[in-house]
Write a protein that holds these residues in place. Structure first.
Motif, PDB file in Angstrom:
ATOM      1  N   THR A 139      -5.959   6.375  -0.545  1.00 52.42           N
ATOM      2  CA  THR A 139      -5.310   6.206   0.756  1.00 52.42           C
ATOM      3  C   THR A 139      -4.679   4.821   0.886  1.00 52.42           C
ATOM      4  O   THR A 139      -3.624   4.675   1.513  1.00 52.42           O
ATOM      5  N   ASN A 140      -5.280   3.807   0.269  1.00 48.98           N
ATOM      6  CA  ASN A 140      -4.644   2.487   0.240  1.00 48.98           C
ATOM      7  C   ASN A 140      -3.375   2.518  -0.612  1.00 48.98           C
ATOM      8  O   ASN A 140      -2.360   1.913  -0.257  1.00 48.98           O
ATOM      9  N   GLN A 192      -4.103   5.962   6.256  1.00 50.07           N
ATOM     10  CA  GLN A 192      -5.324   5.272   6.653  1.00 50.07           C
ATOM     11  C   GLN A 192      -6.203   6.164   7.530  1.00 50.07           C
ATOM     12  O   GLN A 192      -7.425   6.166   7.413  1.00 50.07           O
ATOM     13  N   LYS A 222     -11.081   2.029   9.823  1.00 48.47           N
ATOM     14  CA  LYS A 222     -11.607   2.492   8.538  1.00 48.47           C
ATOM     15  C   LYS A 222     -12.592   1.487   7.950  1.00 48.47           C
ATOM     16  O   LYS A 222     -13.684   1.860   7.497  1.00 48.47           O
ATOM     17  N   GLU A 259      -9.948  -7.287   3.894  1.00 45.56           N
ATOM     18  CA  GLU A 259      -9.051  -6.314   4.528  1.00 45.56           C
ATOM     19  C   GLU A 259      -9.137  -6.421   6.055  1.00 45.56           C
ATOM     20  O   GLU A 259      -8.119  -6.346   6.756  1.00 45.56           O
ATOM     21  N   ARG A 271       2.229   5.912   6.782  1.00 49.21           N
ATOM     22  CA  ARG A 271       1.317   4.799   6.454  1.00 49.21           C
ATOM     23  C   ARG A 271       0.063   4.916   7.301  1.00 49.21           C
ATOM     24  O   ARG A 271      -1.059   4.748   6.822  1.00 49.21           O
ATOM     25  N   GLY A 306      -6.062  -7.881   8.195  1.00 52.42           N
ATOM     26  CA  GLY A 306      -5.534  -6.878   9.115  1.00 52.42           C
ATOM     27  C   GLY A 306      -5.423  -7.412  10.533  1.00 52.42           C
ATOM     28  O   GLY A 306      -4.429  -7.175  11.229  1.00 52.42           O
ATOM     29  N   GLN A 351      -5.606   2.054  12.423  1.00 55.05           N
ATOM     30  CA  GLN A 351      -6.464   2.951  11.651  1.00 55.05           C
ATOM     31  C   GLN A 351      -7.144   2.228  10.484  1.00 55.05           C
ATOM     32  O   GLN A 351      -8.300   2.489  10.160  1.00 55.05           O
ATOM     33  N   LYS A 352      -6.419   1.315   9.888  1.00 58.70           N
ATOM     34  CA  LYS A 352      -6.986   0.569   8.758  1.00 58.70           C
ATOM     35  C   LYS A 352      -8.204  -0.247   9.189  1.00 58.70           C
ATOM     36  O   LYS A 352      -9.226  -0.291   8.496  1.00 58.70           O
ATOM     37  N   THR A 408      -0.705   4.197   1.422  1.00 57.84           N
ATOM     38  CA  THR A 408      -0.198   3.292   2.453  1.00 57.84           C
ATOM     39  C   THR A 408       0.812   2.322   1.873  1.00 57.84           C
ATOM     40  O   THR A 408       1.880   2.087   2.456  1.00 57.84           O
ATOM     41  N   TYR A 414     -10.841   6.075  -0.698  1.00 59.13           N
ATOM     42  CA  TYR A 414     -10.493   4.716  -0.264  1.00 59.13           C
ATOM     43  C   TYR A 414      -9.319   4.171  -1.076  1.00 59.13           C
ATOM     44  O   TYR A 414      -8.326   3.680  -0.510  1.00 59.13           O
ATOM     45  N   LEU A 465      -2.229  -0.241  11.148  1.00 55.14           N
ATOM     46  CA  LEU A 465      -3.306  -1.226  11.216  1.00 55.14           C
ATOM     47  C   LEU A 465      -4.420  -0.798  12.171  1.00 55.14           C
ATOM     48  O   LEU A 465      -5.592  -1.104  11.936  1.00 55.14           O
TER      49      LEU A 465
END
Length: 270
Positions: free
Chosen positions: A251-252, A166, A43, A60, A162, A64, A39-40, A255, A248, A37
């Motif tokens: 990578t989601n 991200q 991002k 998101e 994970r 998050g 990193q998410k 994860t 995008y 999270l």
């Protein structure tokens, strides 16, 4: 209305997890999600700073932040019953860094804050990782928990992917931002290449683990297929020329696949 119902449901689910009986493997899994999270959320901020106008980015970001704070409460409520002061101190440090990071996440998106977001997300990542390592160490050495060291280590490694999924997107967008400015950033180049290599190498390592079931092997196979979407155009990715939507979305997807895989490994610790 639907969005409010979704957020309310997440709060109810989060509250139940705080007081549910939790195993060491689940604690490692939850603590590991905090790394992802960190990193998410970075991002999402960088994508908005770049000018991406995807409707899902705000959702998101909001979800998050809610999940990160719910996970913090779950960890801080359960740690005193399960672990030593060292784990609790690590969690407290993570909480402190989170609130520093959140100050910038809550600001109006501005390119001037990009470097600060990157720095604080890295600091939060290190603090979150320290919590994972502390929990794993005590779980593997304590006689109170009869879980193999290999299982705990694999939960940690799988969960880390994970985060790396991200992080791969974070530094791809960071590279595009610096290219847009007509500049290069040496740290961005190092991180982007390093994350790509680590994701690629760890997939092979997980596939060869002796604790894998057939179901786990199939889950890793699905992850390999997803990563191949980026791996097949490695040069374009590393130079910042790959499609942003592809990176995008992939990578989601990675994860989510790693989240499912880590949950399967966590079941081995029950």
């Amino acid at each position: 209305m639907k969005k409010l119902f979704t957020l309310f449901s997440l709060l109810i689910l989060g509250a139940s997890s705080i007081f549910a009986k939790i195993t060491p493997g689940q604690m490692i899994n939850i603590a590991g999600k905090q790394r992802m999270l960190s990193q998410k959320l970075a991002k999402v901020y960088l994508m908005k700073a770049y000018g991406a106008n995807l409707p899902e980015l705000d959702k998101e970001l909001n979800i998050g932040k809610i999940i990160f704070e719910r996970n913090m409460k779950t960890l801080s409520m359960n740690a005193p019953k399960m672990f030593s002061e060292d784990v609790r101190l690590a969690i407290n440090q993570e909480i402190k860094t989170w609130y520093n990071f959140k100050v910038y996440l809550d600001k109006k998106v501005d390119d001037v804050y990009v470097s600060k977001i990157l720095d604080l997300s890295n600091e939060l990542l290190m603090d979150s990782d320290a919590v994972v390592e502390a929990i794993e160490k005590e779980s593997s050495t304590s006689t109170s928990f009869q879980v193999s060291e290999e299982v705990l280590k694999t939960i940690n490694v799988s969960g880390k992917q994970r985060m790396l999924s991200q992080r791969l997107c974070v530094y791809f967008i960071a590279k595009k931002l610096y290219l847009k400015r007509g500049a290069l950033n040496e740290n961005v180049e190092i991180y982007l290449n390093g994350v790509f290599t680590e994701l690629d190498d760890t997939l092979v390592a997980l596939l060869s683990s002796e604790i894998n079931s057939n179901e786990i092997d199939e889950a890793i196979g699905s992850t390999l297929l997803a990563f191949e979407k980026i791996r097949a155009q490695k040069d374009n990715f590393l130079t910042g020329n790959a499609s942003m939507n592809l990176v995008y979305n992939t990578t989601n997807e990675l994860t989510n696949l790693y989240d499912g895989l880590t949950a399967k490994y966590s079941e081995l610790a029950n």
